[in-house]
Design a protein around this motif. Structure first.
Motif, mmCIF file in Angstrom:
data_model
loop_
_atom_site.group_PDB
_atom_site.id
_atom_site.type_symbol
_atom_site.label_atom_id
_atom_site.label_comp_id
_atom_site.label_asym_id
_atom_site.label_seq_id
_atom_site.Cartn_x
_atom_site.Cartn_y
_atom_site.Cartn_z
ATOM 1 N N CYS A 187 0.988 -1.465 -0.222
ATOM 2 C CA CYS A 187 0.063 0.242 -0.146
ATOM 3 C C CYS A 187 0.460 1.199 -0.202
ATOM 4 N N HIS B 94 0.438 4.680 -0.935
ATOM 5 C CA HIS B 94 -1.156 5.893 -0.341
ATOM 6 C C HIS B 94 -0.769 7.338 -0.346
ATOM 7 N N ARG C 252 -5.145 3.265 -0.685
ATOM 8 C CA ARG C 252 -5.913 2.119 0.564
ATOM 9 C C ARG C 252 -7.335 1.882 0.055
#
Length: 421
Positions: free
Chosen positions: A300, A302, A373
């Motif tokens: 992830c 982000h 996310r």
């Protein structure tokens, strides 16, 4: 005659005050000193961002930018109230995707599409989180963060535990640590948001197949309660027994303290805390949350913060100049130097990161599927939002109150009430 003189004077006084209180743009004359207010949700970053803004003052000596953050959990509501009441900051941190786009479509964020350097120095993918549905940009990409596992190298070495390469290995490592009398994970549930944003959304790219896998849910090709989503909820249920005793009441700061004092071997969190452990009395590092066996490694990465400016600011010219500076290699380099450890510039250029741990984290993103996310782009718009439903589901399965299938079913049913692919 006296009354006439007073009336004329009053007219001049009102006319003089109009530029100060009226809406719209009122730029300073050349050489005039200007103070801009910058809003943010990062109360921890006052020292670093203030230092960054002092560097900008060397570029624009007549412009002072004051950093005035709000507590992160209050930021969205506070900022909207400020903007609605006409007391909003000139510059402000902009959430990525739907949350930021809503403030733009509601008329509070200015259109920054034509800021010099934005299209030239940022990829379309990095601009996308701050691009509204109509194709207009509402913020300049400022920084990104990574979801990682912090681990105590000394504990791992003593327990004979290696960095896990698959999710199954991760659970085995947790089990080995627990059998050795060591608390494997310091994560808790009391503050709620972090177990969802940092842990659940940290493992999801590996469980569903990165951005491409997420897009399949968004396009309605697979349901939100498919086998992959159920497996991710089950993964969160599985790690509960490796969290500290009483983890349901454990706060975010408690979790930090447990890891920092060597009382837990690992902590799953964001790269923004990489600077919090510079003085701990043990060796530590980071590794990526592993994907299940047979699936591609994913992480992830982000898009966390964009920089927007208030459409009603009195200093539009100065706001635009600051954003244009952030879109230059020089501005990005300075930002990287003063940005808190664990925040990474998104400009399409090679920027040197001085902190060794930050470099280690950034290196974890290489050669892996990457994604934001999970719920940020499409599942945040309405209520009940995918964020809230996923958050509730994660906490419930970790407490043993619901099965993974029940949590996934409730996520799918709740989002289906308002989301149409």
């Amino acid at each position: 005659m006296k009354k006439i003189a007073i009336s004329v004077l009053a007219v001049f006084m009102v006319a003089a005050l109009l530029p100060v209180f009226a809406g719209g743009s009122k730029d300073a004359a050349d050489g005039e000193k200007v103070t801009l207010i910058m809003g943010s949700w990062r109360t921890d970053d006052v020292v670093q961002i203030t230092a960054l803004l002092k560097e900008y003052k060397k570029v624009k000596p007549n412009v002072t930018i004051e950093f005035k953050p709000t507590i992160n959990v209050d930021y969205n509501a506070t900022l909207r109230l400020q903007l609605e009441s006409g007391t909003g900051p000139d510059l402000m941190y902009a959430r990525s995707y739907a949350t930021g786009a809503k403030l733009f479509t509601d008329g509070y964020f200015a259109d920054v599409t034509d800021i010099p350097g934005l299209k030239e120095n940022f990829t379309a993918g990095n601009r996308a989180p701050w691009t509204a549905p109509n194709g207009k940009a509402f913020a300049v990409p400022f920084n990104a963060i990574v979801q990682v596992v912090y681990y105590n190298k000394d504990i791992f070495k003593k327990a004979g535990v290696a960095i896990p390469q698959t999710w199954e290995d991760f659970l085995k490592a947790c089990d080995s640590l627990k059998k050795a009398g060591i608390t494997p994970l310091s994560n808790g549930l009391a503050d709620e948001w972090d177990i969802n944003e940092c842990f659940m959304m940290g493992i999801l790219p590996g469980f569903v197949g990165g951005a491409e896998g997420r897009a399949a849910y968004e396009k309605g090709k697979v349901p939100l309660n498919d086998a992959k989503m159920v497996a991710a909820f089950q993964a969160m249920a599985d790690v509960a027994k490796y969290c500290p005793e009483g983890f349901s009441a454990l706060t975010y700061n408690d979790s930090i303290a447990l890891f920092a004092t060597g009382k837990a071997a690992m902590w799953v969190d964001g790269s923004w805390n990489a600077g919090a452990f510079k003085d701990v009395p043990f060796n530590w590092g980071t590794f990526a949350l592993p994907a299940p066996a047979g699936k591609k490694a994913a992480i992830c990465f982000h898009p966390d913060t964009g920089m927007a400016y208030n459409k009603a600011t009195k200093h539009e010219k100065e706001c635009k100049e600051f954003l244009a500076w952030l879109c230059t290699i020089e501005g990005a380099t300075v930002s990287a130097k003063f940005m808190p450890t664990g925040f990474f510039p998104m400009i399409n250029a090679s920027i040197k990161i001085e902190n060794a741990h930050a470099n280690e984290i950034l290196a974890l993103t290489q050669g892996k599927l990457q994604d934001a996310r999970f719920v940020w782009e499409r599942f945040m718009d309405e209520q009940p939002s995918g964020y809230v439903l996923m958050n509730q589901g994660v906490i419930s399965v970790m407490k043993g109150e619901k099965t993974a299938k029940q949590a996934a079913d409730e996520l799918a049913a709740g989002v289906a009430k308002w989301y149409k692919p």
